[in-house]
Design a protein around this motif. Structure first.
Motif, PDB file in Angstrom:
ATOM      1  N   LEU A 168      52.019  45.890  41.430  1.00  0.00           N
ATOM      2  CA  LEU A 168      50.740  45.237  41.184  1.00  0.00           C
ATOM      3  C   LEU A 168      49.771  45.642  42.288  1.00  0.00           C
ATOM      4  CD1 LEU A 168      52.080  41.678  40.294  1.00  0.00           C
ATOM      5  CD2 LEU A 168      51.143  43.371  38.709  1.00  0.00           C
ATOM      6  N   ALA A 169      48.554  46.062  41.881  1.00  0.00           N
ATOM      7  CA  ALA A 169      47.597  46.546  42.880  1.00  0.00           C
ATOM      8  C   ALA A 169      46.775  45.403  43.459  1.00  0.00           C
ATOM      9  CB  ALA A 169      46.684  47.590  42.246  1.00  0.00           C
ATOM     10  N   GLY A 170      46.902  44.213  42.885  1.00  0.00           N
ATOM     11  CA  GLY A 170      46.131  43.071  43.373  1.00  0.00           C
ATOM     12  C   GLY A 170      44.682  43.102  42.921  1.00  0.00           C
ATOM     13  N   THR A 171      44.373  43.961  41.961  1.00  0.00           N
ATOM     14  CA  THR A 171      42.989  44.088  41.486  1.00  0.00           C
ATOM     15  C   THR A 171      42.815  43.518  40.078  1.00  0.00           C
ATOM     16  OG1 THR A 171      43.556  46.322  40.818  1.00  0.00           O
ATOM     17  CG2 THR A 171      42.382  46.087  42.899  1.00  0.00           C
ATOM     18  N   ASP A 203      46.552  24.635  44.509  1.00  0.00           N
ATOM     19  CA  ASP A 203      45.197  25.019  44.884  1.00  0.00           C
ATOM     20  C   ASP A 203      44.326  25.275  43.650  1.00  0.00           C
ATOM     21  OD1 ASP A 203      42.900  26.125  45.843  1.00  0.00           O
ATOM     22  OD2 ASP A 203      43.853  27.745  46.966  1.00  0.00           O
ATOM     23  N   PRO A 204      43.302  24.439  43.414  1.00  0.00           N
ATOM     24  CA  PRO A 204      42.489  24.613  42.208  1.00  0.00           C
ATOM     25  C   PRO A 204      41.485  25.762  42.310  1.00  0.00           C
ATOM     26  CG  PRO A 204      41.720  22.713  43.469  1.00  0.00           C
ATOM     27  CD  PRO A 204      42.871  23.295  44.235  1.00  0.00           C
ATOM     28  N   PHE A 255      55.173  39.918  34.856  1.00  0.00           N
ATOM     29  CA  PHE A 255      54.563  39.991  36.187  1.00  0.00           C
ATOM     30  C   PHE A 255      55.445  39.204  37.144  1.00  0.00           C
ATOM     31  CE2 PHE A 255      51.193  40.586  33.159  1.00  0.00           C
ATOM     32  CZ  PHE A 255      50.384  41.559  33.721  1.00  0.00           C
ATOM     33  N   GLU A 256      55.980  39.895  38.145  1.00  0.00           N
ATOM     34  CA  GLU A 256      56.765  39.197  39.146  1.00  0.00           C
ATOM     35  C   GLU A 256      56.073  39.348  40.490  1.00  0.00           C
ATOM     36  OE1 GLU A 256      61.311  39.304  37.596  1.00  0.00           O
ATOM     37  OE2 GLU A 256      60.123  41.140  37.465  1.00  0.00           O
ATOM     38  N   GLY A 257      55.233  38.362  40.810  1.00  0.00           N
ATOM     39  CA  GLY A 257      54.470  38.399  42.051  1.00  0.00           C
ATOM     40  C   GLY A 257      54.897  37.282  42.981  1.00  0.00           C
ATOM     41  N   ASN A 258      54.397  37.352  44.228  1.00  0.00           N
ATOM     42  CA  ASN A 258      54.746  36.319  45.205  1.00  0.00           C
ATOM     43  C   ASN A 258      53.700  35.202  45.262  1.00  0.00           C
ATOM     44  OD1 ASN A 258      52.676  37.646  46.409  1.00  0.00           O
ATOM     45  ND2 ASN A 258      53.787  38.276  48.250  1.00  0.00           N
ATOM     46  N   GLY A 259      52.800  35.160  44.287  1.00  0.00           N
ATOM     47  CA  GLY A 259      51.781  34.107  44.232  1.00  0.00           C
ATOM     48  C   GLY A 259      52.344  32.818  43.661  1.00  0.00           C
ATOM     49  N   PRO A 260      51.547  31.746  43.703  1.00  0.00           N
ATOM     50  CA  PRO A 260      52.025  30.428  43.277  1.00  0.00           C
ATOM     51  C   PRO A 260      52.415  30.302  41.802  1.00  0.00           C
ATOM     52  CG  PRO A 260      49.742  30.329  44.049  1.00  0.00           C
ATOM     53  CD  PRO A 260      50.234  31.691  44.349  1.00  0.00           C
ATOM     54  N   GLU A 277      44.176  36.941  40.590  1.00  0.00           N
ATOM     55  CA  GLU A 277      44.851  37.946  41.424  1.00  0.00           C
ATOM     56  C   GLU A 277      45.732  37.282  42.480  1.00  0.00           C
ATOM     57  OE1 GLU A 277      41.419  38.136  40.709  1.00  0.00           O
ATOM     58  OE2 GLU A 277      42.012  39.415  39.031  1.00  0.00           O
ATOM     59  N   SER A 278      45.188  36.293  43.209  1.00  0.00           N
ATOM     60  CA  SER A 278      46.018  35.663  44.236  1.00  0.00           C
ATOM     61  C   SER A 278      47.028  34.691  43.621  1.00  0.00           C
ATOM     62  CB  SER A 278      45.182  35.000  45.332  1.00  0.00           C
ATOM     63  OG  SER A 278      44.014  34.459  44.810  1.00  0.00           O
TER      64      SER A 278
END
Ligand SMILES: [Zn+2]
Length: 293
Positions: free
Chosen positions: A135-138, A102-103, A72-77, A108-109
């Motif tokens: 990634l659909a974010g779901t 962020d706890p 998974f290569e996402g732009n989330g933390p 998804e995020s």
């Protein structure tokens, strides 16, 4: 009382569905300990690890050594999240940033927008088969459902869950309910309805073994476990070797290698299992010699 992690198989609705399910509580808790994962990272990686194990079995074409890697290569933390699962029940994982600030993040995020690359292959021979989806974010489960439909033409429902408690991972597991090309529409609707109404698999796994948890989720669908004797034990296991740990160093520039030689050697830590490999001046010097040739 804890029962050992394992993968089981079954059938539902008169054989119209194949069911593969995994209990991965201990493997995910082991990953949490080794990789020092915050709860949301344990949840994301735990779902990914369980998904990789289940996919390796769903896509098994009598290949005893088949593995599936989910990247998974996402732009989330969390950054990059990698999970490797094999048909034999070995699983391992990695999270680039295991402890986001962020706890309150949900999975998804924490992963964010980006892509999922699925690699499957059989070591050592053969070119691995790779495909990529956005990634659909779901959630990881729906991403895997989309992957199965688009790349493998398999209609399925994927359930994945990790239950965190104060002192670590209390339960983790998942299941893939696979329809066949001749499975009637009504049967698919019936299963979908049952899955929507069913209690959460990870909550069930906190109090009962995987066999009972799956039977509870699929209550009223004529679910039957098959080949109880062929359940596959699951464990967090890394196949890293000294040779493979050295390989990335060969890609370094001569200056960087020289710096390591001047320092008397270097240490490479496996990103999956934390094992440490020490490389001395001689081995590093051999790598610089390869640059010249
Ligand atoms: Zn390792």
């Amino acid at each position: 009382m804890e029962s050992p992690d394992r993968i089981i198989q079954g059938m539902a609705l008169d054989g119209h569905f194949r069911v593969i399910a995994a209990q991965t509580t201990t493997a995910v808790e082991t990953a949490r300990e080794i990789l020092d994962l915050a709860p949301v990272a344990a949840e994301a990686l735990g779902r990914a690890m369980t998904g990789a194990l289940l996919l390796a079995r769903v896509l098994d074409k009598d290949l005893r050594k088949q593995y599936v890697t989910l990247r998974f290569e996402g732009n989330g933390p969390l950054g990059t999240v990698i999970a490797d699962g094999t048909v034999a029940g070995n699983v391992r994982g990695f999270v680039a940033n295991p402890a986001p600030q962020d706890p309150h993040l949900d999975v998804e995020s924490a992963i964010g927008n980006g892509s999922l690359t699925v690699v499957r292959g059989t070591p050592p021979a053969g070119k691995p088969y790779t495909s990529q989806i956005l990634l659909a974010g779901t959630g990881i489960a729906t991403d895997l459902t989309r992957y199965l439909m688009r790349s493998e033409q398999i209609a399925s429902a994927v359930l994945l869950g990790v239950l965190n408690r104060r002192d670590g991972v209390a339960a983790a597991g998942g299941m893939i309910i696979q329809a066949f090309p001749n499975t009637p529409e009504e049967a698919i609707h019936a299963i979908e309805k049952r899955v929507r109404e069913a209690p959460s698999l990870s909550k069930l796994l906190e109090t009962m073994p995987i066999e009972e948890a799956v039977a509870t989720v699929l209550e009223g669908t004529g679910y039957k476990q098959i080949d109880a004797g062929h359940s596959v034990p699951v464990s967090y296991a890394c196949q890293c070797t000294r040779e493979r740990a050295l390989a990335p160093l060969a890609l370094l520039g001569e200056d960087e290698l020289q710096e390591m030689i001047d320092e008397g050697g270097t240490e490479v830590v496996c990103q999956f299992c934390g094992r440490k490999y020490q490389f001395g001046e001689d081995e590093l010097f051999t790598l610089t010699a390869k640059h010249d040739s």
